[in-house]
Design a protein around this motif. Structure first.
Motif, PDB file in Angstrom:
ATOM      1  N   LYS A 167       2.501  20.457  11.582  1.00 26.70           N
ATOM      2  CA  LYS A 167       3.657  19.709  11.071  1.00 26.70           C
ATOM      3  C   LYS A 167       3.523  18.245  11.466  1.00 26.70           C
ATOM      4  O   LYS A 167       2.672  17.892  12.312  1.00 26.70           O
ATOM      5  N   CYS A 168       4.383  17.419  10.857  1.00 24.82           N
ATOM      6  CA  CYS A 168       4.325  15.992  11.171  1.00 24.82           C
ATOM      7  C   CYS A 168       5.045  15.723  12.486  1.00 24.82           C
ATOM      8  O   CYS A 168       6.149  16.221  12.711  1.00 24.82           O
ATOM      9  N   GLU A 170       6.318  12.960  13.305  1.00 27.72           N
ATOM     10  CA  GLU A 170       7.464  12.063  13.093  1.00 27.72           C
ATOM     11  C   GLU A 170       8.577  12.746  12.305  1.00 27.72           C
ATOM     12  O   GLU A 170       9.702  12.828  12.766  1.00 27.72           O
ATOM     13  N   CYS A 171       8.251  13.227  11.086  1.00 30.51           N
ATOM     14  CA  CYS A 171       9.324  13.734  10.219  1.00 30.51           C
ATOM     15  C   CYS A 171       9.466  15.253  10.286  1.00 30.51           C
ATOM     16  O   CYS A 171      10.421  15.811   9.755  1.00 30.51           O
ATOM     17  N   GLY A 172       8.547  15.935  10.908  1.00 30.61           N
ATOM     18  CA  GLY A 172       8.655  17.384  11.095  1.00 30.61           C
ATOM     19  C   GLY A 172       8.254  18.214   9.890  1.00 30.61           C
ATOM     20  O   GLY A 172       8.259  19.450   9.936  1.00 30.61           O
ATOM     21  N   GLU A 173       7.871  17.555   8.780  1.00 24.90           N
ATOM     22  CA  GLU A 173       7.509  18.307   7.573  1.00 24.90           C
ATOM     23  C   GLU A 173       6.218  19.113   7.790  1.00 24.90           C
ATOM     24  O   GLU A 173       5.282  18.604   8.428  1.00 24.90           O
ATOM     25  N   LYS A 188      -2.996  12.619   8.984  1.00 19.49           N
ATOM     26  CA  LYS A 188      -1.768  11.836   8.841  1.00 19.49           C
ATOM     27  C   LYS A 188      -0.875  12.449   7.769  1.00 19.49           C
ATOM     28  O   LYS A 188      -1.350  12.972   6.761  1.00 19.49           O
ATOM     29  N   CYS A 189       0.425  12.325   7.961  1.00 24.87           N
ATOM     30  CA  CYS A 189       1.425  12.789   6.996  1.00 24.87           C
ATOM     31  C   CYS A 189       1.603  11.722   5.918  1.00 24.87           C
ATOM     32  O   CYS A 189       1.260  10.552   6.141  1.00 24.87           O
ATOM     33  N   HIS A 190       2.222  12.106   4.769  1.00 25.46           N
ATOM     34  CA  HIS A 190       2.470  11.093   3.732  1.00 25.46           C
ATOM     35  C   HIS A 190       3.433  10.013   4.236  1.00 25.46           C
ATOM     36  O   HIS A 190       3.453   8.900   3.757  1.00 25.46           O
ATOM     37  N   CYS A 191       4.245  10.365   5.273  1.00 27.35           N
ATOM     38  CA  CYS A 191       5.188   9.363   5.833  1.00 27.35           C
ATOM     39  C   CYS A 191       4.474   8.420   6.801  1.00 27.35           C
ATOM     40  O   CYS A 191       5.086   7.497   7.331  1.00 27.35           O
ATOM     41  N   GLY A 193       3.232   9.426   9.652  1.00 28.28           N
ATOM     42  CA  GLY A 193       3.283  10.027  10.989  1.00 28.28           C
ATOM     43  C   GLY A 193       2.025  10.842  11.286  1.00 28.28           C
ATOM     44  O   GLY A 193       1.290  11.233  10.385  1.00 28.28           O
TER      45      GLY A 193
END
Ligand code: OAD
Length: 285
Positions: A167-168, A170-173, A188-191, A193
């Motif tokens: 999961k991310c 930062e955003c937890g997705e 890396k996440c799309h956000c 994070g």
């Protein structure tokens, strides 16, 4: 002694042979298999336990690393445990991830790789079968190996997460992409994070809903089984005590006594992969 990424890599073989081989004979906890055959034949099921086993409607179970030991997954404590070889504060905390994400990722990818090659043992299957006998059955596990799910358990709370998921930070997705540190670097996440393993690290909160439902199930259980856990990591360690305080019959299954043993109504000493199938057999008799 601090562990570095290269130590994790170079210790992989030794690690694989000693800690991930169920039948290596190095496991401190295990008595010789042949001794257990006679032990099981002699096992003295308390009358009160058998009565509650057959009459209970509400059952809850907490498992720890010990239930997966017979599948070849190492436990944490004890002389062969992971925390005897590696320092949790350098591998399983937010601070560790922030200061050395590559090292933390290498550690989790290494464990993910090893865990992907193991299978549920008779203890996991016995608990999945037990679930089908009760209208209200909750299985709470501290394990991140996914073996209860693989064995078919349904009402399951993985309160320390699952090593196969990401999961991310930062955003937890959830993140379902591939992770390849060598070719892609840190994911890396799309956000923007950083991606991290979806497990609970020391000092972190447990998933709120799973924790709440786990304590509710513990509180209403008539029968509670604590299986293969040293019972020293909170909040999970409070669940058997909560159940006992609210009137549940508390059974502890472990190869050795723990701090919970004095509170148990019945301490069933032995391997969970042998005792749990016997319990299911008794239930069906
Ligand atoms: P531990 O390693 O602390 O304890 C494992 C327990 O299983 C010990 O009490 C052993 O005696 C017992 N055991 C070993 N083999 C067994 C067998 N075949 N049958 C029955 N019992 C057996 O593991 P946990 O209690 O799960 O947390 O540890 C709790 C948490 O501490 C883990 O979830 C992990 C760890 O640090 C995090 O990583 C957040």
């Amino acid at each position: 002694m601090a562990n570095t990424a290269s130590q994790i890599r170079s210790s992989s073989n030794r690690f694989h042979l000693s800690a991930f081989t169920a039948s290596s004979g190095r496991n401190n906890y295990s008595a010789k298999a042949e001794n257990f055959v006679s032990y099981i034949a002699m096992i003295a099921f308390p009358e009160k336990f058998l009565k509650i086993l057959k009459s209970a409607q509400k059952v809850a179970v907490l498992t720890g690393a010990g239930i997966s030991a017979e599948s070849g997954v190492p436990t944490f404590r004890g002389t062969d445990g992971l925390w005897a070889k590696f320092r949790p504060e350098e591998l399983a905390t937010v601070e560790a991830f922030l200061s050395n994400p590559k090292l933390v990722w290498e550690w989790y990818l290494h464990r993910r790789d090893l865990m992907s090659g193991v299978s549920p043992n008779p203890g996991h299957y016995a608990l999945a079968e037990l679930e089908s006998h009760y209208p209200d059955f909750t299985l709470i596990t501290q394990n991140i190996d996914g073996l209860h799910h693989q064995a078919g358990s349904k009402n399951l709370f993985e309160v320390h997460g699952n090593i196969s998921k990401n999961k991310c930070f930062e955003c937890g997705e959830p993140f379902t992409g591939e992770i390849n540190l060598e070719s892609e670097g840190l994911p890396k996440c799309h956000c923007g994070g950083r991606i991290r393993p979806d497990v609970v690290w020391f000092g972190e909160m447990l998933p709120e809903k799973a924790l709440e439902e786990s304590f509710e199930a513990s509180g209403r259980a008539e029968l509670f089984l604590s299986v293969g856990t040293s019972g020293i990591v909170y909040p999970a360690a409070a669940m058997p005590l909560t159940a006992r305080r609210k009137g549940a019959y508390l059974v502890e299954i472990n190869v050795e006594p723990t701090s919970l043993t004095e509170y148990a109504d019945w301490f069933a000493q032995g391997k969970s992969g042998e005792i749990l199938p016997e319990i299911v057999k008794r239930l069906k008799e």
